[in-house]
Design a protein around this motif. Sequence first.
Motif, PDB file in Angstrom:
ATOM      1  N   ASP A 157       0.823  -1.222   0.000  1.00 25.84           N
ATOM      2  CA  ASP A 157       0.000   0.000   0.000  1.00 25.84           C
ATOM      3  C   ASP A 157       0.851   1.263   0.000  1.00 25.84           C
ATOM      4  O   ASP A 157       0.340   2.370   0.197  1.00 25.84           O
ATOM      5  CB  ASP A 157      -0.923   0.008   1.240  1.00 25.84           C
ATOM      6  N   ARG A 158       2.158   1.075  -0.134  1.00 23.53           N
ATOM      7  CA  ARG A 158       3.125   2.171  -0.192  1.00 23.53           C
ATOM      8  C   ARG A 158       3.118   3.049   1.063  1.00 23.53           C
ATOM      9  O   ARG A 158       3.287   4.273   0.990  1.00 23.53           O
ATOM     10  CB  ARG A 158       2.870   3.039  -1.425  1.00 23.53           C
ATOM     11  N   ALA A 159       2.917   2.394   2.199  1.00 27.34           N
ATOM     12  CA  ALA A 159       2.992   3.145   3.464  1.00 27.34           C
ATOM     13  C   ALA A 159       4.466   3.387   3.783  1.00 27.34           C
ATOM     14  O   ALA A 159       5.295   2.474   3.638  1.00 27.34           O
ATOM     15  CB  ALA A 159       2.348   2.342   4.589  1.00 27.34           C
ATOM     16  N   SER A 160       4.798   4.605   4.226  1.00 28.13           N
ATOM     17  CA  SER A 160       6.194   4.913   4.545  1.00 28.13           C
ATOM     18  C   SER A 160       6.595   4.174   5.829  1.00 28.13           C
ATOM     19  O   SER A 160       5.738   3.727   6.596  1.00 28.13           O
ATOM     20  CB  SER A 160       6.361   6.420   4.759  1.00 28.13           C
ATOM     21  N   LYS A 161       7.917   4.078   6.071  1.00 26.10           N
ATOM     22  CA  LYS A 161       8.416   3.406   7.290  1.00 26.10           C
ATOM     23  C   LYS A 161       7.883   4.118   8.529  1.00 26.10           C
ATOM     24  O   LYS A 161       7.553   3.495   9.531  1.00 26.10           O
ATOM     25  CB  LYS A 161       9.952   3.434   7.311  1.00 26.10           C
ATOM     26  N   TRP A 162       7.870   5.438   8.467  1.00 30.38           N
ATOM     27  CA  TRP A 162       7.394   6.249   9.587  1.00 30.38           C
ATOM     28  C   TRP A 162       5.926   5.925   9.903  1.00 30.38           C
ATOM     29  O   TRP A 162       5.547   5.745  11.054  1.00 30.38           O
ATOM     30  CB  TRP A 162       7.589   7.723   9.203  1.00 30.38           C
ATOM     31  N   ARG A 163       5.126   5.848   8.812  1.00 31.89           N
ATOM     32  CA  ARG A 163       3.697   5.555   8.989  1.00 31.89           C
ATOM     33  C   ARG A 163       3.501   4.120   9.511  1.00 31.89           C
ATOM     34  O   ARG A 163       2.647   3.870  10.371  1.00 31.89           O
ATOM     35  CB  ARG A 163       2.968   5.749   7.661  1.00 31.89           C
ATOM     36  N   GLN A 164       4.328   3.201   8.967  1.00 36.80           N
ATOM     37  CA  GLN A 164       4.245   1.815   9.458  1.00 36.80           C
ATOM     38  C   GLN A 164       4.535   1.764  10.958  1.00 36.80           C
ATOM     39  O   GLN A 164       3.876   1.052  11.705  1.00 36.80           O
ATOM     40  CB  GLN A 164       5.268   0.944   8.724  1.00 36.80           C
ATOM     41  N   PHE A 165       5.535   2.544  11.374  1.00 39.37           N
ATOM     42  CA  PHE A 165       5.923   2.545  12.790  1.00 39.37           C
ATOM     43  C   PHE A 165       4.768   3.029  13.673  1.00 39.37           C
ATOM     44  O   PHE A 165       4.436   2.404  14.679  1.00 39.37           O
ATOM     45  CB  PHE A 165       7.159   3.444  12.976  1.00 39.37           C
ATOM     46  N   TRP A 166       4.152   4.149  13.279  1.00 41.75           N
ATOM     47  CA  TRP A 166       3.115   4.743  14.134  1.00 41.75           C
ATOM     48  C   TRP A 166       1.764   4.046  14.021  1.00 41.75           C
ATOM     49  O   TRP A 166       1.005   4.034  14.990  1.00 41.75           O
ATOM     50  CB  TRP A 166       2.940   6.231  13.803  1.00 41.75           C
ATOM     51  N   THR A 167       1.478   3.457  12.843  1.00 41.66           N
ATOM     52  CA  THR A 167       0.142   2.866  12.701  1.00 41.66           C
ATOM     53  C   THR A 167       0.126   1.341  12.853  1.00 41.66           C
ATOM     54  O   THR A 167      -0.931   0.761  13.051  1.00 41.66           O
ATOM     55  CB  THR A 167      -0.472   3.219  11.326  1.00 41.66           C
ATOM     56  N   LEU A 168       1.305   0.723  12.744  1.00 40.72           N
ATOM     57  CA  LEU A 168       1.347  -0.736  12.929  1.00 40.72           C
ATOM     58  C   LEU A 168       2.146  -1.136  14.165  1.00 40.72           C
ATOM     59  O   LEU A 168       1.628  -1.776  15.078  1.00 40.72           O
ATOM     60  CB  LEU A 168       1.979  -1.407  11.688  1.00 40.72           C
ATOM     61  N   THR A 169       3.419  -0.733  14.193  1.00 42.59           N
ATOM     62  CA  THR A 169       4.314  -1.210  15.250  1.00 42.59           C
ATOM     63  C   THR A 169       3.831  -0.767  16.638  1.00 42.59           C
ATOM     64  O   THR A 169       3.655  -1.599  17.544  1.00 42.59           O
ATOM     65  CB  THR A 169       5.748  -0.678  15.008  1.00 42.59           C
ATOM     66  N   ILE A 170       3.642   0.530  16.799  1.00 42.01           N
ATOM     67  CA  ILE A 170       3.274   1.037  18.126  1.00 42.01           C
ATOM     68  C   ILE A 170       1.935   0.458  18.604  1.00 42.01           C
ATOM     69  O   ILE A 170       1.881  -0.109  19.714  1.00 42.01           O
ATOM     70  CB  ILE A 170       3.242   2.590  18.134  1.00 42.01           C
TER      71      ILE A 170
END
Lengths: 442, 314
Positions: free
Chosen positions: B216-229
């Motif tokens: 979905d072309r999510a940036s690493k930053w977005r992945q961190f805040w919306t998935l990882t955290i």
Amino acid sequence: MKASKLLMATALTAATVSGANSAAAEGALTLCWAAWDPANALVELSKGFEAETNTDMSFEFVPWPNFADRMLNELNSNGTLCDLLIGDSQWIGGAAENGNYVKLNDFFDQEGISMDDFIPATVTGYAEWPKGTPNYWALPAYADVVGWTYRRDWFERADLQAEFKETYGYDLGVPADLEQLVDIAQFFQGRDIDGTTVYGAAIYTERGSEGITMGVTNALYNYGFQYGNPENPYGELEGFVNNAGAVAGLELYKELYDTGTPPGSSNWYMGENIDAYKSGQVAMQMNFAFIWPGVNADPNVGGDNTGYFANPTGPAGQFAQLGGQGISVVANTDNMEAAMAYIKWFAQAEVQAQWTAMGGASAMRAVVEAEGFADKEPYNQAFLDSMAIVKDFWAEPSYASLLLPMQSRMHNYVIAGQGTAQEALDGLVADWVEVFEDEGLR
Amino acid sequence: MSGNPIDRVAEATPPAIANKVRGLSDRAIAWLFVGPSIVLLLAVNIFPLIWTINLSFTNFKANRLRDVEYIGTRNYERILTDADTWNSMQATAHFLFWTIFFQVLIGFTLAYLINKKFKGNDMWTTIIVLPMMLSPAVVGNFWTFLYQPQIGLFNYVVEFFTGIESSSFSMIGDVNLAPWSIVIVDTWMWTPFVMLICLAGLRSIPDSIYEAAECDRASKWRQFWTLTIPMALPFLMLAVLFRGIENFKMFDLVVQLTGGGPGSLTTLTSIDLKREAFEKWRTGYASAYAVILFVTVFGLASIYVKALNKVKER
């Protein structure tokens, strides 16, 4: 099969060994004390008792920081670990009133043991409860007092003497009073000696147990602090604990801490002071006299390099904080007869002389007043001078409740620099009044 | 003979025992198994708690042979109006907040880095967790040396980086630095624990989710805040709970390090309570103190656990 045989053999051996150990422990007379050099000397001394009476002895020595906790818990829980206990002087009130110690008057009378044979201050401090009455709960065992050691080799340097005289207008030497002691500490503070930065004095500042109280009282007493009105000690504290003299004494101790002690010495007691002195960090050291033989024997600072002096005088007199302990028979003992026999043996003049010779510190007058004693060791005269001026902390059953607020108030003012000396002592009065009210003494 | 194991056991049971057992209901059997645990729980947890609450209304002193009087809520009033108690509460709050803050921040960062696959990953994990394997008393003791102004490594490191002379400050003797000195040591010791919990959380996130995000072309930053955290949050909250409870009763490390000083600046509630209970022997007073602390911890922990459950349900 082999494995099971091996296991059985191991189990049998373990059972046999543990049985043998418990059998040996059952008959042994157990003496409890703090874990320190004099305790090792006592083990050696007690071999004489073991040989004479064919009694096995075992020893339970607890390091100083845990000594009070461990032993008071033992007494309070009516434990049977100790038959004999060399307990701190301040415990005597509680131990006597709670029935933890055996009263020894009848035994002393029966065996011809006289308290007149011991240094009066040690009898009052280590044996009597209530204080000043002939009710004895211990035999003075180890005489100790707070005193000072100083680097005589530094004090005698001509260049330092000249500089000191020029700065302060009097000779560098054993301080005549506490103000001079502060001057000397300030003189050495941060000074370069042989390429090393040194400091003035190592003093007691420890927070957790009793350290700062054992230190600050040496200034408080000499400036007029009293534990209460001698006529009414529990009822009248105001004006005795927090009088103007006491305030000045406390301020002097803080000045000494702020301007004449090594950085980082905010939680120092006996061990830290010894380390600082022996490692050549400080010019003077406050400590109990028990360390003096060790200092004298030290290859770096011992011998002629060190001198000893009693706590210097102040405007209200010359006093020093009493240390030391008496030996008591624990009331809950299963070995009463052997414990009493040990007290009788220990009270003999020749055993007391041997005790001092082996590294103990007898409180028996025949020993300390013997001809030549004062000159026998370089610290003996300072010891005698100090024992003549002793004063002790409360020894009431509630002594711990009295000690803890003192630790807190003194540390808050001297080390943390919070509030004034007057506020610290006023607060102490309030705390102690509350304790005495709780105890029903007011 | 039947092939069913239950039937085989029933057939093999001697008739005398079988007759006795046959009379027990499922409920009775359940009680039979649970009963010993309940008795044990009552004996070692519930009874002491009730006894402590009872003692908290008395003037009982465990080392004194005198009549015990009921004094109502006087112990509670004295504790709650005592400035020293509030000072130790304040010291505890400072210690709790900052240790948890730093441990979560550093612990999560370390876990995030360790979770990346690189050479020597396992070795670094082992090295990082070493401090938490040490005894708190040992840690407290050797940090007193590290904090020594003349010889302490910590002061030399500070001098090296800041130019402040090492002997000019004392971490455990200075009123401003002492509260931070215990925070630093506890953080050094327990950050690895938080890291391990966070690492477990990070490793529980399936790679497929990140792959889908990449598609979905999510940036690493977005992945961190919306998935990882969000997915690691329950683990983070669990770590906070564990460390919070542990540090609320912190004793050994601080006693060894500062003795509660300078003054009373690092006298945490557990140190204060121990002094009241086992040095002053004010058993009734200390019981009231313990009840107040218990209610505080229990209350806060209950609220927190509810929040944790809500996060887990999302």
